[in-house]
Motif scaffolding. Structure first.
Motif, mmCIF file in Angstrom:
data_model
loop_
_atom_site.group_PDB
_atom_site.id
_atom_site.type_symbol
_atom_site.label_atom_id
_atom_site.label_comp_id
_atom_site.label_asym_id
_atom_site.label_seq_id
_atom_site.Cartn_x
_atom_site.Cartn_y
_atom_site.Cartn_z
ATOM 1 N N GLY A 156 -30.224 27.941 20.180
ATOM 2 C CA GLY A 156 -31.565 27.975 20.737
ATOM 3 C C GLY A 156 -32.648 28.211 19.709
ATOM 4 N N PHE A 157 -32.350 27.990 18.445
ATOM 5 C CA PHE A 157 -33.320 28.208 17.372
ATOM 6 C C PHE A 157 -33.726 26.887 16.727
ATOM 7 N N PHE A 158 -32.749 26.106 16.334
ATOM 8 C CA PHE A 158 -33.025 24.788 15.769
ATOM 9 C C PHE A 158 -33.219 23.812 16.928
ATOM 10 N N ALA A 159 -34.439 23.773 17.436
ATOM 11 C CA ALA A 159 -34.719 23.028 18.659
ATOM 12 C C ALA A 159 -35.875 22.050 18.524
ATOM 13 N N GLY A 160 -36.416 21.879 17.325
ATOM 14 C CA GLY A 160 -37.538 20.971 17.134
ATOM 15 C C GLY A 160 -37.099 19.517 17.077
ATOM 16 N N HIS A 161 -37.945 18.648 17.565
ATOM 17 C CA HIS A 161 -37.657 17.200 17.556
ATOM 18 C C HIS A 161 -38.900 16.460 17.070
ATOM 19 N N THR A 162 -39.399 16.847 15.908
ATOM 20 C CA THR A 162 -40.638 16.272 15.405
ATOM 21 C C THR A 162 -40.371 14.948 14.704
ATOM 22 N N ASP A 163 -41.080 13.924 15.113
ATOM 23 C CA ASP A 163 -41.061 12.658 14.395
ATOM 24 C C ASP A 163 -42.074 12.752 13.263
ATOM 25 N N ILE A 211 -30.136 31.130 0.690
ATOM 26 C CA ILE A 211 -30.613 29.818 0.242
ATOM 27 C C ILE A 211 -31.855 29.361 1.004
ATOM 28 N N GLY A 212 -32.251 30.072 2.060
ATOM 29 C CA GLY A 212 -33.445 29.707 2.805
ATOM 30 C C GLY A 212 -33.745 30.738 3.874
ATOM 31 N N SER A 213 -34.974 30.713 4.402
ATOM 32 C CA SER A 213 -35.403 31.723 5.361
ATOM 33 C C SER A 213 -36.415 31.147 6.342
ATOM 34 N N TYR A 214 -36.433 31.704 7.550
ATOM 35 C CA TYR A 214 -37.436 31.391 8.568
ATOM 36 C C TYR A 214 -38.061 32.700 9.041
ATOM 37 N N GLU A 248 -36.375 22.240 12.946
ATOM 38 C CA GLU A 248 -35.845 20.943 13.333
ATOM 39 C C GLU A 248 -34.379 21.034 13.739
ATOM 40 N N GLU A 249 -34.037 20.355 14.829
ATOM 41 C CA GLU A 249 -32.643 20.332 15.273
ATOM 42 C C GLU A 249 -31.732 19.800 14.167
ATOM 43 N N GLY A 250 -32.186 18.762 13.464
ATOM 44 C CA GLY A 250 -31.372 18.177 12.411
ATOM 45 C C GLY A 250 -31.166 19.081 11.211
ATOM 46 N N ALA A 251 -32.008 20.120 11.067
ATOM 47 C CA ALA A 251 -31.875 21.013 9.920
ATOM 48 C C ALA A 251 -30.613 21.864 10.004
ATOM 49 N N TYR A 252 -30.120 22.095 11.201
ATOM 50 C CA TYR A 252 -28.948 22.966 11.385
ATOM 51 C C TYR A 252 -27.750 22.445 10.595
ATOM 52 N N GLU A 253 -27.411 21.169 10.768
ATOM 53 C CA GLU A 253 -26.260 20.604 10.068
ATOM 54 C C GLU A 253 -26.519 20.480 8.576
ATOM 55 N N VAL A 254 -27.781 20.238 8.202
ATOM 56 C CA VAL A 254 -28.106 20.142 6.774
ATOM 57 C C VAL A 254 -27.897 21.497 6.101
ATOM 58 N N TRP A 255 -28.353 22.567 6.744
ATOM 59 C CA TRP A 255 -28.138 23.905 6.180
ATOM 60 C C TRP A 255 -26.646 24.189 6.035
ATOM 61 N N GLN A 290 -32.981 12.484 12.344
ATOM 62 C CA GLN A 290 -32.458 13.723 11.767
ATOM 63 C C GLN A 290 -32.924 13.938 10.340
ATOM 64 N N ARG A 291 -33.613 12.962 9.785
ATOM 65 C CA ARG A 291 -34.065 13.096 8.401
ATOM 66 C C ARG A 291 -35.210 14.092 8.273
ATOM 67 N N GLU A 292 -35.941 14.321 9.358
ATOM 68 C CA GLU A 292 -36.949 15.381 9.337
ATOM 69 C C GLU A 292 -36.288 16.732 9.053
ATOM 70 N N GLY A 293 -35.051 16.910 9.525
ATOM 71 C CA GLY A 293 -34.310 18.133 9.237
ATOM 72 C C GLY A 293 -33.990 18.284 7.765
ATOM 73 N N TRP A 294 -33.654 17.176 7.109
ATOM 74 C CA TRP A 294 -33.395 17.188 5.663
ATOM 75 C C TRP A 294 -34.654 17.623 4.910
ATOM 76 N N ILE A 295 -35.793 17.062 5.308
ATOM 77 C CA ILE A 295 -37.060 17.395 4.647
ATOM 78 C C ILE A 295 -37.375 18.884 4.822
#
Length: 269
Positions: A21-28, A89-92, A123-130, A151-156
């Protein structure tokens, strides 16, 4: 993989292995040109993440004193992401956090739920990238190409939030090469230019305003320089026709204008 850290004194509240319930963004990436999306994001978001995992030290349980003890203020927190060696390696940032629920299953797995304020939804896609970068950070260019569009927004996001990115002082060269082979949408442009300027997993903007900021330095080389855009016809075909809020101006036009305004000489190859 995760921990909670107090903002005021860097005290570690507890560790956990997963978050829901944290990585829930879907920004294009195109949402910067959508006034409705931008206005809805003003003021941030309230999120209710669930922190899941073993709690051998009991620190997380002590923060949530007893099951059902809700409404207890935890203050401003940081949700830290760790690699397999335990290095951050990262923080929110999670503002005005309040505990909502605590429970512990028969297998000893702890589940803690809290509410917190976020300036934007991760971003939802950031979860798997992390998860991938916690095992092995990218060591070659174009690893992001395997991610599907959306899902590339998650990479960014991960590239931007990765520890040590801000203030990175790369030596400035006179010329950089942008591989345009895989630029099929706006998000892939930012993935590609991030790596062109800062190497594998590099960041150099996630929208026009951020790209403009990067050109002043702080996230890699500052302008002026020459940018050789290889396979530029791919982007010209696929993002050259994307409309913007300006009449008779495409997304590609705005990108080129931004670069050239700050002294970048763009050479199409």
């Amino acid at each position: 993989m995760f921990s909670l850290r107090a903002d005021d004194d860097d005290r570690i509240i507890g560790h956990f292995s997963d978050i829901q319930g944290f990585f829930a963004g879907h920004t294009d990436a195109l949402s910067e040109f959508d006034s409705e999306v931008n206005s809805s994001a003003e003021g941030g978001f309230w999120a209710h993440p669930r922190l899941i995992g073993p709690d051998p030290s009991g620190a997380l349980q002590r923060a949530w004193s007893t099951q059902g003890d809700s409404g207890r203020a935890l203050g401003n927190l940081w949700i830290d992401i760790h690699d397999t060696s335990g290095r951050t390696i990262g923080s929110y940032f999670a503002g005005a956090a309040t505990q909502e629920h605590w429970e512990k299953g028969g297998d000893g797995t702890a589940v803690a739920t809290m509410s917190c304020w976020l300036d934007s939804l991760p971003e939802e896609g950031a979860y798997e990238v992390w998860k991938s970068w916690s095992r092995r950070p990218p060591s070659s260019l174009n690893d992001w190409v395997s991610l599907p569009p959306g899902q590339r927004e998650g990479w960014i996001e991960v590239a931007r939030k990765r520890r040590g990115v801000v203030g990175k002082a790369n030596p400035r060269r006179e010329q950089y090469t942008l591989d345009g082979t895989h630029i099929v949408d706006l998000a892939s442009f930012y993935c590609a230019i991030g790596e062109a300027m800062n190497g594998p997993g590099g960041y150099y903007g996630s929208n026009i305003a951020a790209l403009d900021d990067c050109l002043f330095g702080g996230f890699g080389p500052a302008a002026p320089f020459r940018l050789v855009w290889e396979s530029s016809e791919v982007a010209a075909d696929l993002i050259g026709g994307l409309p913007t809020y300006l009449p008779n101006a495409s997304v590609l036009d705005l990108i080129i204008n931004c670069l050239e305004r700050r002294g970048v000489s763009v050479e199409f190859a």
